[in-house]
Every structure is written in C-alpha cells, then in structure tokens.
Design an enzyme around this catalytic site. Structure first.
Site, PDB file in Angstrom:
ATOM      1  N   LYS A 108       2.904  15.808 -13.860  1.00 53.82           N
ATOM      2  CA  LYS A 108       4.099  15.754 -13.018  1.00 53.82           C
ATOM      3  C   LYS A 108       5.149  16.721 -13.554  1.00 53.82           C
ATOM      4  O   LYS A 108       5.413  16.779 -14.760  1.00 53.82           O
ATOM      5  CB  LYS A 108       4.643  14.322 -13.025  1.00 53.82           C
TER       6      LYS A 108
ATOM      7  N   CYS B 185       4.421  12.256  -6.765  1.00 59.71           N
ATOM      8  CA  CYS B 185       5.638  11.577  -6.289  1.00 59.71           C
ATOM      9  C   CYS B 185       6.875  12.469  -6.273  1.00 59.71           C
ATOM     10  O   CYS B 185       7.072  13.241  -5.351  1.00 59.71           O
ATOM     11  CB  CYS B 185       5.877  10.312  -7.112  1.00 59.71           C
TER      12      CYS B 185
ATOM     13  N   GLU C  25      -0.296   7.151  -7.917  1.00 56.62           N
ATOM     14  CA  GLU C  25       0.273   7.492  -9.219  1.00 56.62           C
ATOM     15  C   GLU C  25       0.062   6.345 -10.214  1.00 56.62           C
ATOM     16  O   GLU C  25       0.238   5.172  -9.881  1.00 56.62           O
ATOM     17  CB  GLU C  25       1.765   7.752  -9.031  1.00 56.62           C
TER      18      GLU C  25
END
Length: 566
Positions: A120, A156, A48
């Site tokens: 995300k 994540c 990330e």
C-alpha cells in the site's frame, strides 16, 4: 498481452472476517477458492488484510502472529494452480533495512506459489485510522502480470487521492494514475473501507471516475461485517472502462460473484469524467442495517449471544431494544424496568408494552428501596446541602449496578442506550446509564433516533415501539416533572449545531453568523468540551458518521477550550 484474450473471469469474494482468527479466515478463503474454481473463474480476489482481518492493531507486532499469518499465506498460495490465481491482502515484512517493520500488502498467487506482491502506498492516519503506526508505505506503483494481463493492484486508500476529489489532497500523488501510466489493463482495488452514512455513494462515484478517467475496467473488493465499533458495508463492485457499474455485491452481508471483465485495447482516457456524487442525506434505514450488523458481530465475535438493557419507557432504550432484538433474536434480549419514586406509570406501561411487542424477556426490579437506603446512609454527610444532581446520579448508578449484576449472573452483555446528542452534552451519568459493553446508537443524533424508530414501525406495519414513546417529551425521570429540554436546547436545533460543528467543521463564529443564538452556541460548545472526560471512559460506539465519539476523536481532557468559543 495475449492478443487473443478478450476477457478475464474474476470472482469477487466478500467476507466477514474475524480479527485475529487466522485459521477461521483461511477457511473462508479456501471455501471461496473452491467456489471460484467451480464457476470457471481465472482469478479470485479477496479484501485487504484478509488473513488477519482489518485492522489487527498491536497484534501484528507479535512475531509469532506474523509468522503464523505468513505460513497460512503459503497455504493460500498452494490453493492456486495454473488455471486459477488468487489475490488477497496480508501483512508483509518490510524488505527494506529501514522504516517500519511491516507493510500492508497484497499477494498474487498462481501455480501454487506467491508470484508477486505489492504494498500500500497511501497510509491513512485520520479519524479511526493509524496505519503509519505499523506500516511502511511503498513508494512506487508496480504492475503484476497474470496470464498475459497486466494487473494494476492497489489497496483501499490508494484509490482515495483522485485529482480534484478534495480541495486539499491528502497525499502528493495518485497511485491509480501511476498504475494506469505503467500500463495496467485491469485495475483492482482491495479494501477494508468502513461504512459511514453517505459514503457508499461517494465511494461508488470515486471508483467509477477512476475507471472512466483511465478508460480501464476496475474491480473493487471490500470487507463486510462489524469489528469493534467499526462497520464494513461490503458493496464490492466492478466497473467497465466507461465508469458504469456492471456488478455490485450485497450490502452488510457476505456475498460472492463471478464476472467477465473485458480486456481490450483502451480508448483514450476520458479526463472530463463527472465528479463523485456528494454525500447522501442521512438514511435511517441504512443506519439501522449498519447498527444491526455491527451489534450482531460485536456480540458474536466476543463470544456472547445475549444482551441486557434498562427499559425506561423512553425512546432511546426502546430503539436499542428493537435493534438488539433484530440483531440477536428477541429470545436473547432481557429488558429491565427499574422504577423509582420519579418514574411515571406510563413509563412502566410503555416499557412492558415494548417488551411484549418485541417478544423479548422482561422483568421489573424497583430500586426505590435501594435509593432510599443510599439517601439515609449519606444523610449525615449531606446535612445542610440541598438536593441536586448528586441524588439524580445516584439513581442512575444504582441502575447501572443492577444491570451489571444481571449481566454477570446471566452472561449477557449490557447495552448502553445513550444517543450522540446526549453524549455530546454530557447528559449522562458515569458508572450509571453509561455502564455497558457497547453503545448501539451512540453515533445517532436524537433526530435520527426518532426517524429510525418511526421507520421500524413503518417497516413492521405495526406498533413495535409504542407511539406514545415516540411522541412524548423525553425525560430522564430523575426528579419531579423533569424533561430533557430543561437542560438542553430543542433537539432539532441542538442536532443542527452539533452536526455543523462536529461533522462539517464549522466554528462558533460560523454558527452564529448562520443565525444560531450566540448564547446557545457558546453553551452547547462549553458542554461539549466539558464532557470530554466522560466520553473518554465510555463504551465503544458503533460508528456510522465521519465524526463519531470514540477511537477517532483525540481531544485532550485537561485543556483550555476558550479559543474555540470565539
């Protein structure tokens, strides 16, 4: 999907990036792309925010920084070709006309170009995280096609809302489930997942259950290294469709691996997968590795190679010196004894013995004359007043000034040796023993300090930290016959109260009901709240628990805390 394709060879590139060093981070990426190509990989995966490192904070709000990062993304894309694809995290402009200007995104590069991006979906805003300050979340799952394989790419936090994982989910949906329902054949999660004691086992269990629940292989690539007070432990991994770990990279260091991921028709999802493993107990060896890496990276990424700290003959400074010697090399550490009239001879002896056993530089600078001069200078102003904590703090502040002078002269950063138990109670002196650039053990309760010290000696097979330092009653030695336990409860009881209150979220009522003395609980909590202003001004603390003092703690300074004592 290509029916003849049985595997996808994926390289996992686990790197220690430097925040804001776009060119240096690109160099690491370029090197790993070449390595992946040499090993016959078809896809190489980075973590990330790989180009900028995680989390750039307000840096990414500078248009010039964002533009240079995007230019380097194009250079990364140019490293791909028809045979080798690249997945990496970056900061992307938000294509929508409203919302935050940026997104936390991942790019798929293939054939020399960026062929797909995803953003995300779940933005953490708890503890140290503040992603909603900068990023606009994506609202849908998106599958990317690579060589006929459907990639379910997530970032994540997207993996941390597994149904049933917590009593109260933080978000309304599970992005991993959405990717599986959209037809993903391989799940890929790129992350900058910070370390906490017990978290690696929970994270491994969480990812394994995603793979097992959806009967899909899963690849996880995590950042590694220290960034300010945060430590990333790496442990990138791959899981098969039954949730078995087929590969795991190193902890607390850079690593690289190329693995073959089977791409076959999935069996029916297994909805009875075992729950993620609970927190592991505190592990002194794990804490030591995290602190050593965090301290090393904090120093080196700040452009320093050496450190200076006061050596009192006590266990906190001894442990800090041992960790610093391991992180930076003993030749780069200067330990300084600064005795006064209250310093016992065994403290001077043990400080010198510690320096010799560790192989660090040592000097003794008595501050008695300076202390005496201060007392003389202030005597007219203090006339009629009894000696109290004022005179004690004066000694600590002289020591802080002395260490800062040595820091300026020799170019070594000052280490703060305080532990979490003392910081919680305000058992420290502003501009005195709190002076410094970084607090290595500021997230370690005193009981963990003792365990780590014994562990260091056990691992060394000799007395690196003097046994007398470990076994003697701790004391600040700022007045005659002083002991910590004059002002604080026994550390095993204090740490139990603090752990249950700070980490487990128990109330004063819960603690008293559990059998802790009510007066002691109220006294501990009053001291905790009263010292908030001190901690607000403290040096960064290397974070190894879910509730460290520092960036993630947001309590007001001027407030009434009476309701929290009930």
């Amino acid at each position: 999907m290509n029916p003849t394709k049985k595997t996808l060879r994926i390289a996992l590139a686990q790197h220690n990036y430097k925040l804001g060093d776009l060119v240096g981070n690109f160099g690491k990426i370029k090197e790993s792309v070449a390595k992946a190509r040499a090993q016959g990989a078809e896809l190489v995966v980075f973590s990330e925010c790989a180009l900028s490192s995680y989390l750039p904070g307000d840096m990414i709000e500078r248009p010039e920084f964002l533009a240079r990062q995007l230019a380097l993304l194009e250079r990364v894309a140019a490293l791909s070709d028809a045979d080798l694809g690249i997945v990496l995290g970056f900061v992307a402009p938000n294509p929508a006309a409203c919302g935050k200007r940026l997104q936390n995104a991942a790019a798929l590069c293939h054939g020399g170009a960026v062929v797909g991006t995803v953003a995300k979906q779940l933005l953490p805003t708890y503890d140290i995280f503040d992603e909603a300050r900068y990023f606009e979340p994506a609202d849908t799952a998106q599958i990317l096609d690579f060589k006929g394989v459907k990639l379910g790419l997530s970032i994540c936090e997207d993996a941390w809302n597994l149904p049933g994982y917590s009593a109260q989910p933080g978000y309304a949906h599970d992005p991993i489930e959405a990717l599986a329902e959209a037809g993903a054949e391989v799940l890929i999660n790129i992350a900058a997942s910070p370390f906490e004691l017990g978290k690696p086992a929970r994270r491994r269990g969480l990812l394994a259950e995603h793979a097992q629940r959806h009967a899909l292989p899963l690849v996880f690539v995590n950042q590694v290294g220290g960034q300010d007070e945060i430590v990333f432990d790496g442990r990138s991994a791959a899981f098969d469709a039954r949730g078995n770990t087929t590969s795991e990279l190193a902890d607390f260091k850079e690593d690289f691996a190329t693995i073959d991921i089977p791409i076959e028709p999935a069996d029916a999802p297994n909805m009875s997968a075992a729950s993620p493993r609970p927190d592991a107990p505190q592990d002194q060896a794990e804490a030591r590795k995290a602190i050593v890496m965090g301290l090393r990276d904090y120093m080196h990424k700040s452009g320093f190679r050496g450190a200076v700290l006061g050596l009192s003959g006590g266990i906190d400074s001894a442990l800090c010196a041992a960790l610093a010697a391991e992180a930076l090399g003993p030749e780069n550490i200067l330990g300084v004894a600064m005795p006064t009239r209250y310093t016992r001879e065994m403290s001077n002896t043990d400080a010198q013995a510690l320096a010799k056993s560790l192989g660090i530089q040592f000097m003794s600078i008595p501050i008695e004359a300076t202390f005496g001069a201060f007392l003389e200078q202030l005597a007219p102003a203090f006339e009629g007043y009894q000696e109290d904590v004022t005179e004690e703090n004066m000694q600590a502040r002289i020591r802080g000034t002395t260490l800062m002078a040595l820091s300026n002269k020799f170019g070594k950063l000052v280490l703060v040796p305080g532990n979490k138990s003392e910081a919680a109670m305000g058992y420290s002196t502003l501009y005195g023993d709190m002076v410094g650039a970084i607090s290595p053990i500021g997230d370690c309760f005193k009981t963990l300090v003792y365990a780590m010290s014994r562990g260091i000696n056990a691992d060394a097979g000799r007395e690196l930290i003097p046994v007398r330092t470990i076994e003697r009653a701790p004391s600040a030695e700022l007045r005659p016959d002083q002991a910590d336990q004059d002002s604080l409860p026994p550390y095993d009881i204090l740490d139990a109260i603090l752990a249950r209150y700070l980490h487990a979220g128990e109330s004063a009522h819960d603690l008293i009901a559990a059998g802790f003395d009510a007066d002691m609980v109220h006294d501990v909590l009053k001291k905790l709240f009263r010292a908030e202003y001190k901690r607000f001004q403290a040096a960064p603390v290397i974070k190894i628990t879910p509730r460290a003092f520092g960036r993630g703690r947001r309590y007001p300074l001027a407030a009434s805390y009476e309701e929290l004592l009930k």
